[in-house]
Design an enzyme around this catalytic site. Structure first.
Site, PDB file in Angstrom:
ATOM      1  N   ARG A  38       0.866  -1.178   0.000  1.00 61.92           N
ATOM      2  CA  ARG A  38       0.000   0.000   0.000  1.00 61.92           C
ATOM      3  C   ARG A  38       0.905   1.231   0.000  1.00 61.92           C
ATOM      4  O   ARG A  38       2.029   1.187   0.510  1.00 61.92           O
ATOM      5  CB  ARG A  38      -0.902   0.013   1.232  1.00 61.92           C
ATOM      6  CG  ARG A  38      -1.848  -1.189   1.328  1.00 61.92           C
ATOM      7  CD  ARG A  38      -2.669  -1.120   2.604  1.00 61.92           C
ATOM      8  NE  ARG A  38      -3.610  -2.226   2.698  1.00 61.92           N
ATOM      9  CZ  ARG A  38      -3.350  -3.378   3.348  1.00 61.92           C
ATOM     10  NH1 ARG A  38      -2.180  -3.542   3.958  1.00 61.92           N
ATOM     11  NH2 ARG A  38      -4.248  -4.348   3.391  1.00 61.92           N
ATOM     12  N   ARG A  72      -0.172  -1.878  -7.033  1.00 60.44           N
ATOM     13  CA  ARG A  72      -0.476  -2.973  -6.082  1.00 60.44           C
ATOM     14  C   ARG A  72      -1.378  -3.994  -6.762  1.00 60.44           C
ATOM     15  O   ARG A  72      -1.195  -5.200  -6.630  1.00 60.44           O
ATOM     16  CB  ARG A  72      -1.129  -2.385  -4.835  1.00 60.44           C
ATOM     17  CG  ARG A  72      -1.574  -3.415  -3.787  1.00 60.44           C
ATOM     18  CD  ARG A  72      -1.982  -2.665  -2.519  1.00 60.44           C
ATOM     19  NE  ARG A  72      -2.877  -3.408  -1.649  1.00 60.44           N
ATOM     20  CZ  ARG A  72      -2.463  -4.230  -0.685  1.00 60.44           C
ATOM     21  NH1 ARG A  72      -1.174  -4.435  -0.498  1.00 60.44           N
ATOM     22  NH2 ARG A  72      -3.331  -4.843   0.088  1.00 60.44           N
TER      23      ARG A  72
END
Length: 302
Positions: free
Chosen positions: A153, A251
């Site tokens: 993240r 991601r």
């Protein structure tokens, strides 16, 4: 609140709205949305000569079906059901009904939007975009490499410190949501860039300052998420990527590419730091969509 004609057969509609407004402190917009949903159901019932207290479960099911037939989205139908549930539970609690016609009804399946991702070629172009002659560009290249290699993240990436990195073991220790820790392998390519960055670019960024921050700004401070978001946007422009991009897209690319290359879903779950496997399962849909696209494009009968 003036009672509208549409709620004539729902005499407690406005009373309910007053009560829910007081109880939940709803905004005017939310209260107006509640009113629209309940009045729409009231009109539907009036056309069938049904009053609000005569409604059965079959009536509610038929109403929801009519919304979907009218091309209303499943999300809109689910919101209407949620509104009706609140109304009929209020009538039940206040003694105006003995049975709740919404009891046991399932909300329309919303489906989950597939996450935006990048192709492997897009990722390669993005990673090569930063200017390596500039220590800031070198830092950005290393951050992008680590972001893609580990599926972090953005807050996990910008918050990294030297103590979380182990070059000898080739892992990074991440503190994720809820304070949960996980060890994520860095991979040879990202490890190569990390070693070069720590040796060549980071000392130049820090100057005479000491800092535990792994990816400092020119002021030797921790970079904000917004700053990195801006940096990745600029690199995407340099790379000629037309798609909307953010750190979270990398991601998603990390997870999607792992699944495309046969990674076990539970391994991907651990690497991403998902507490529930169902959150990770979205990537199987992404991979399946990719396979279907390839089949349609390349198979003679696709």
């Amino acid at each position: 609140m003036p009672e509208s004609a549409a709620s004539a057969d729902f005499p407690l509609l406005e009373t309910y709205l007053d009560a829910v407004w007081m109880e939940k402190g709803l905004s005017e917009n939310t209260l107006a949305a509640y009113r629209r949903d309940l009045q729409a159901f009231s009109r539907w019932c009036a056309l069938r000569n049904r009053s609000g207290t005569e409604v059965t479960r079959s009536d509610v099911e038929a109403y929801l079906a009519s919304l979907l037939e009218a091309k209303r989205s499943p999300r809109s139908a689910a919101r209407a059901l949620s509104c009706l549930r609140g109304f009929y539970r209020y009538l039940l609690r206040s003694g105006h009904l003995s049975d709740d016609p919404t009891l046991g009804l399932d909300s329309p399946r919303l489906g989950r939007p597939l996450p935006k991702t990048l192709s492997e070629a897009d990722v390669d172009a993005l990673l090569k975009a930063p200017n390596l002659d500039d220590p800031i560009g070198f830092r950005d290249r290393c951050m992008l490499e680590l972001l893609y290699a580990c599926g972090l993240r953005v807050s996990e990436l910008t918050g990294l410190t030297l103590s979380q990195l182990s070059l000898n073991q080739g892992v990074v220790r991440i503190t994720g949501k809820g304070g949960k820790e996980r060890l994520v392998p860095i991979g040879e390519e990202a490890l190569h860039w990390m070693q070069r960055y720590l040796r060549e670019a980071r000392p130049e960024l820090l100057g005479n300052t000491t800092s535990e921050v792994l990816f400092p700004s020119r002021r030797a401070q921790m970079m904000t998420r917004q700053t990195f978001w801006h940096r990745i946007k600029q690199h995407a422009i340099t790379a000629g990527i037309q798609k909307s991009i953010s750190p979270h897209v990398l991601r998603h690319a990390f997870a999607t590419h792992l699944v495309n290359h046969g990674a076990d879903l539970r391994v991907v779950q651990l690497l991403l730091g998902h507490s529930d496997l169902s959150t990770t399962q979205i990537y199987t849909h992404v991979a399946r969509q990719r396979l279907q696209s390839l089949h349609s494009k390349h198979h003679p009968r696709g």
